[in-house]
Design an enzyme around this catalytic site. Structure first.
Site, short mmCIF file in Angstrom:
data_model
loop_
_atom_site.label_atom_id
_atom_site.label_comp_id
_atom_site.label_asym_id
_atom_site.label_seq_id
_atom_site.Cartn_x
_atom_site.Cartn_y
_atom_site.Cartn_z
CG ASP A 267 5.17 2.76 7.03
OD1 ASP A 267 4.32 3.23 6.27
OD2 ASP A 267 4.89 2.03 8.00
CG HIS A 268 4.28 -0.43 4.09
ND1 HIS A 268 4.32 -1.75 4.46
CD2 HIS A 268 3.88 0.24 5.21
CE1 HIS A 268 3.95 -1.87 5.73
NE2 HIS A 268 3.67 -0.67 6.20
CG HIS B 53 -0.32 0.09 2.53
ND1 HIS B 53 0.59 -0.83 3.02
CD2 HIS B 53 -0.45 1.01 3.53
CE1 HIS B 53 0.96 -0.49 4.24
NE2 HIS B 53 0.36 0.62 4.57
CG HIS C 238 4.02 -2.32 10.61
ND1 HIS C 238 3.10 -1.53 11.24
CD2 HIS C 238 4.34 -1.68 9.48
CE1 HIS C 238 2.86 -0.47 10.50
NE2 HIS C 238 3.59 -0.53 9.42
#
Lengths: 303, 303
Positions: free
Chosen positions: B66-67, B62, B270
């Protein structure tokens, strides 16, 4: 007044050998100014104890990834860590579009305001003038629009000779006027000339950040006499053709710039991934400009 | 067949305590698959000796920074390091727009092709089926559209009993048929049943990557019986309200998912920046699902 630069990254194009892409932070009178923000800059700040929350101004020279890909992450972290203060951001006009698009799709509404000023790579512009410093853009000659940044300290007020003031018994309320150059007359009418009660402040210093650029005299005049010149030095001079082709500078050329503009000190960075060690780049620059240092990550240099 | 996952980052939201944002690399039969790509992923690859050039597939769950904020830098470095091979990229449709915009303004024309497949967070889709693996999207429940990814090994061919084949003198040209289950008849007409010459291959393994999501049974059925479940565990369960509010999961909930779907092993990651050490998160998950590990950077886990 403190005026120093801490290197957060000095690799060109790709991170390698523990060298991160370009970023550096200036401390001018305890205000922090971030210059370029390659990927991983926020991690470097954690590593070198630079408090991101203290940064109120960020400057992006151009839109090659090694100079700005850490910006969105940093802006996002400031938001998540509760920043409320306005942040002033300077960079190419398209930078705003990139930021807006990314925050749109992450559905992020920042808790603080970004006051964006678009730079114009075709001319010198004064983009900041506060009590400490004047910042000008430096039009550089790169493959895509690119500006450097010139930080020129403002002349400080005169420094009080505290012992002398105490001896004479000058009331505190006169101090501001004295700093601005006024004379002092005591209650008995005796005149004290200002230069017996104060000394001149230090000469203002200047720092020029020149990244990435072809060796090109167009920016020399503007940075004449700077105290510290940061100049990219992507290649050794045996790669001069490659430097020209990619609109970069060699270590020897960076030293030539420093010599020509009468810089007091030179800092070279933006090292190509082909150099595992940097000794040769340093030696090449020092061969004609001995006051050269390498922009090594985590090192701080006084302007 | 090799089937393992190496953690490159496991911090949520912001990098902190030397924890990088989310990324991990799967090695499935010596092909590398990159799953999410937070800022600094390419630096982490250098640190942990993961050769980026070997990656042919990248999956982005997504568009929270942070991804994926390390993706443009990685794509750019692959280009600069001479990649020519097509790269398959899977992610939300808007990811393509972000990439295109950034390469447009850096005036970069990649030397290799990116074959982009947009994921659809509303349904399960098979996005890869090659000789080694089938990859499906897992619709997750996050604040913005988000999919996980399920990697299911393909059943391998039967394994030859080399000593037995040599003893009988089976010619090499029969081997492929034997692997596929055929019997063998020698020149004298003697029949050898396949199961005297081969053994069954190992049971195919499955790995589910569930990041970031509210605890929501909608994805449980799809990941039933996986051998290794990676599940986000942003908070301790005493922060359950915060987890719900931000569409995240607690360590206890992640363990509940593992229990409910009969996962053999659980990997949690995470981690919120509020946890300087991770022991409590591990203990909480292990309290109901002992086969839990922490997704620590640089560690490799066998599926």
């Amino acid at each position: 007044m403190k005026f120093e630069v801490t290197i957060l990254g000095s690799s060109s194009a790709t991170p390698i050998y523990n060298r991160n892409p370009t970023s550096q932070v200036l401390n001018i009178n305890e205000r922090l100014y971030l210059v370029d923000c390659g990927e991983g800059t926020q991690q470097q700040m954690l590593r070198f104890d630079v408090r991101a929350s203290r940064i109120d101004h960020i400057f992006i020279s151009h839109l090659h990834g090694d100079h700005y890909l850490g910006l969105i992450g940093l802006l996002s972290s400031l938001h998540l860590n509760g920043r409320k203060k306005t942040l002033k951001l300077f960079g190419p006009p398209q930078l705003k579009e990139i930021i807006d698009l990314q925050f749109k799709y992450s559905e992020t509404t920042l808790q603080y305001e970004i006051e964006f000023t678009a730079t114009d790579p075709t001319k010198t512009q004064t983009i900041i003038s506060n009590e400490d410093v004047i910042v000008e853009t430096i039009p550089l000659d790169h493959r895509i629009p690119c500006t450097g940044f010139l930080f020129r300290e403002k002349k400080r007020l005169r420094k009080l000779l505290k012992d002398e003031l105490e001896r004479i018994g000058v009331p505190v309320e006169y101090f501001t006027a004295l700093k601005k150059g006024a004379d002092y007359t005591d209650l008995k009418g005796k005149l004290y000339k200002n230069d017996t009660l104060t000394t001149d402040s230090d000469e203002p210093k200047a720092y020029a950040y020149c990244s990435d650029t072809l060796y090109n005299q167009q920016y020399f005049k503007q940075i004449d006499n700077v105290d510290l010149l940061y100049h990219e030095a992507t290649f050794l001079n045996n790669m001069l053709d490659r430097a020209k082709e990619t609109h970069h500078t060699t270590a020897l050329q960076a030293a030539e710039v420093a010599l020509t503009v009468h810089a007091k000190k030179l800092l070279i960075g933006h090292f190509s991934a082909r150099y595992k060690t940097l000794d040769e780049l340093l030696e090449e620059a020092q061969s004609i400009f001995p006051e050269t240092n390498l922009a090594i990550e985590g090192k701080t240099f006084t302007v």
